[in-house]
Scaffold this active site. Structure first.
Site, PDB file in Angstrom:
ATOM      1  N   TYR A  51       0.855  -1.200   0.000  1.00 32.60           N
ATOM      2  CA  TYR A  51       0.000   0.000   0.000  1.00 32.60           C
ATOM      3  C   TYR A  51       0.878   1.233   0.000  1.00 32.60           C
ATOM      4  CZ  TYR A  51      -4.997  -0.652   0.206  1.00 32.60           C
ATOM      5  OH  TYR A  51      -6.291  -0.864  -0.133  1.00 32.60           O
ATOM      6  N   GLU A  53      -0.552   4.825  -0.596  1.00 39.43           N
ATOM      7  CA  GLU A  53      -1.358   6.019  -0.899  1.00 39.43           C
ATOM      8  C   GLU A  53      -0.518   7.267  -0.676  1.00 39.43           C
ATOM      9  OE1 GLU A  53      -4.936   5.619   1.390  1.00 39.43           O
ATOM     10  OE2 GLU A  53      -5.700   4.050   0.087  1.00 39.43           O
ATOM     11  N   ASP A 197      -6.112  13.523 -25.331  1.00 37.67           N
ATOM     12  CA  ASP A 197      -6.138  12.108 -24.955  1.00 37.67           C
ATOM     13  C   ASP A 197      -5.356  11.367 -26.037  1.00 37.67           C
ATOM     14  OD1 ASP A 197      -6.646   9.437 -24.621  1.00 37.67           O
ATOM     15  OD2 ASP A 197      -8.795   9.658 -24.275  1.00 37.67           O
ATOM     16  N   THR A 223      -3.180   6.006 -22.054  1.00 39.84           N
ATOM     17  CA  THR A 223      -2.977   4.684 -21.492  1.00 39.84           C
ATOM     18  C   THR A 223      -1.512   4.341 -21.745  1.00 39.84           C
ATOM     19  OG1 THR A 223      -3.713   3.708 -23.571  1.00 39.84           O
ATOM     20  CG2 THR A 223      -5.337   3.838 -21.791  1.00 39.84           C
ATOM     21  N   LYS A 226      -1.026   0.653 -25.174  1.00 36.05           N
ATOM     22  CA  LYS A 226      -1.372   0.526 -26.607  1.00 36.05           C
ATOM     23  C   LYS A 226      -0.077   0.652 -27.421  1.00 36.05           C
ATOM     24  CE  LYS A 226      -6.174   1.947 -25.980  1.00 36.05           C
ATOM     25  NZ  LYS A 226      -6.433   2.815 -24.812  1.00 36.05           N
ATOM     26  N   ARG A 232      -0.886  -2.615 -18.806  1.00 39.33           N
ATOM     27  CA  ARG A 232      -2.219  -1.998 -18.877  1.00 39.33           C
ATOM     28  C   ARG A 232      -2.355  -0.957 -17.768  1.00 39.33           C
ATOM     29  NH1 ARG A 232      -6.412  -3.288 -21.680  1.00 39.33           N
ATOM     30  NH2 ARG A 232      -5.066  -4.880 -22.609  1.00 39.33           N
TER      31      ARG A 232
HETATM   32  N1  DSN Z   1     -11.044   0.428 -25.570  1.00 35.71           N
HETATM   33  C1  DSN Z   1      -9.989   1.181 -26.201  1.00 35.71           C
HETATM   34  C2  DSN Z   1      -9.938   0.956 -27.666  1.00 35.71           C
HETATM   35  O1  DSN Z   1     -10.116  -0.177 -28.081  1.00 35.71           O
HETATM   36  O2  DSN Z   1      -9.704   1.876 -28.419  1.00 35.71           O
HETATM   37  C3  DSN Z   1     -10.073   2.591 -25.874  1.00 35.71           C
HETATM   38  O3  DSN Z   1     -10.173   2.744 -24.512  1.00 35.71           O
END
Ligand code: DSN
Length: 419
Positions: A51, A53, A197, A223, A226, A232
């Site tokens: 933990y 925080e 984003d 994120t 990707k 993730r």
């Molecule tokens: N779910 C993602 C995508 O496939 O683009 C975006 O969050």
């Protein structure tokens, strides 16, 4: 794996079957990738027990000296990668990073302007089925119906009408370059903040092959799994003025204990993305997406906007009179994984859709090149054009498995990512 197999054979079996699925199929989901063994090792480490925080040096728990080091490495590497003044690596996901971005600068009911989901935006950019459309007064811009690209004059017109406090610049199914500088000009004209984003294009931005929002957008979310190819999770960057607000919104505003194992894995992923080989990887991602898009078009399919500048493309299935849902299912039977997607002015429901989205990040990590992408484009077109030919699907499945077998699965084989 043997410990898990002894303790919980059911879950061990599921993981083994999923590994075999990944190994034997062609992964074209634009938002997926294969992480390295190093990223997975950090993800599955003892840091999951801790933990922590708060922020490094300012935690609410004892025993944080080593996880502090991990988070400090993650933030310093993220700063180096993106050139941002401020970063918080704690968001659990992209959706939470977006929520943190909004709540750092908005009050419930404030107007926001984001990209329409059916035109390539994301659920969290104002869709009424998410917090973003329920908590805020959400408005949307789309793409121009002729050029199928963002019409920045139209964004400005809408911004003057709506007077948003935040304009969201980003997408999950838009294949063209996003002009963050133009978004900033528009936002300045109406007194709004730009929240970029870059979840999809983060790796391309990090490699310097897409214009960066840093210096244009006051807040940038992403994120990490990707095109960036880490574990993730989410991350939020900000200019110096908004850094404190962002930190307070992430914790205690929205989250509890940060996932320290994931933060350590983010640090590992950022280190990999800082290597020269990562830029080569992204160059190959772009070349492969272009080759797939060209092949699909040569074989008679229509791509929204006629091509791609990034890692993904959206196929318009209206001329073929077949739903995205059906194509997704047939491709899956043929050993190719993709996801259906709405297209602008889609006559079908979001569950059926008239589009299907493809992306090159995962297959490129695996080692596929332009020749493979051309062949895959032909297979996809054959399936879309003669969907009832079961022998064809069986033949493509066999060939897709043979193609997959030639490229070992990264992260779980000896041929790991080069870092
Ligand atoms: N779910 C993602 C995508 O496939 O683009 C975006 O969050």
């Amino acid at each position: 794996m043997s410990i898990l197999a002894n303790v919980d054979p059911a879950i061990a079996g599921i993981i083994g079957r999923e590994e075999q699925r990944q190994r034997s199929t062609i992964e074209l989901i634009a938002s997926e990738n294969f992480t390295s063994a190093a990223v997975m090792q950090a993800t599955g480490s003892v840091l999951t027990n801790k933990y922590a925080e708060g922020l490094p040096g300012k935690r609410y728990y004892g025993g944080c000296e080593f996880v502090d080091e991990a988070e400090n490495l993650a933030t310093s590497r993220a700063r180096e990668l993106f050139g941002t003044e401020h970063v918080n690596v704690q968001p659990y996901s992209g959706a939470i990073a977006n929520m943190a971005g909004y709540l750092s600068v908005l009050k419930p009911g404030d107007p926001i302007l984001g990209m329409n989901l059916a035109h390539g935006g994301h659920l969290t950019h104002g869709s009424p089925v998410t917090f973003s459309g329920q908590v805020f007064d959400a408005h949307s811009y789309g793409i121009d119906i002729e050029s199928e690209r963002i019409d920045y004059d139209e964004v400005l017109r809408l911004a003057k009408e709506v007077r948003p406090k935040v304009i969201v610049a980003g997408s999950s199914a838009y294949s063209r370059v996003i002009d963050f500088a133009r978004f900033r000009e528009i936002a300045d004209e109406v007194g709004a903040i730009v929240m970029a984003d870059i979840a999809h294009i983060a790796g391309i931005v990090a490699a310097g092959l897409h214009p960066s929002p840093i210096g244009q957008a006051q807040i940038t979310t992403t994120t990490t799994h990707k095109t960036l190819r880490g574990p993730r999770g989410g991350m939020i960057m900000a200019d110096a003025e908004h850094g404190d607000a962002v930190n307070k919104t992430v914790f205690p505003g929205l989250q509890g204990g940060p996932l320290m194992h994931i933060i350590a894995a983010k640090a590992v992923g950022f280190r990999e993305a800082l290597q020269p080989s990562f830029k080569e990887y992204i160059q190959n991602v772009l070349a492969n997406a272009d080759a797939l898009s060209e092949s699909l078009q040569e074989h008679g399919l229509r791509i929204i906007s006629g091509g791609t500048d990034n890692h993904l493309m959206l196929v318009d299935l209206r001329p073929n009179d077949i739903s995205g849902r059906k194509v997704q299912r047939l491709l899956e039977e043929a050993g190719i994984t993709a996801n259906r997607n709405s297209i602008p002015n889609d006559p079908r429901s979001p569950f059926q859709t008239s589009g299907i989205r493809f992306g090159s990040p995962a297959v490129t990590t695996r080692g596929f090149g332009v020749d493979e992408m051309k062949t895959i484009g032909r297979w996809i077109a054959e399936i879309v054009q003669t969907p009832d030919d079961e022998e064809q699907i069986a033949r493509i499945r066999e060939q897709a498995e043979a193609m997959s077998a030639a490229f070992p699965l990264p992260g779980v084989t000896d041929r790991d990512l080069q870092t």
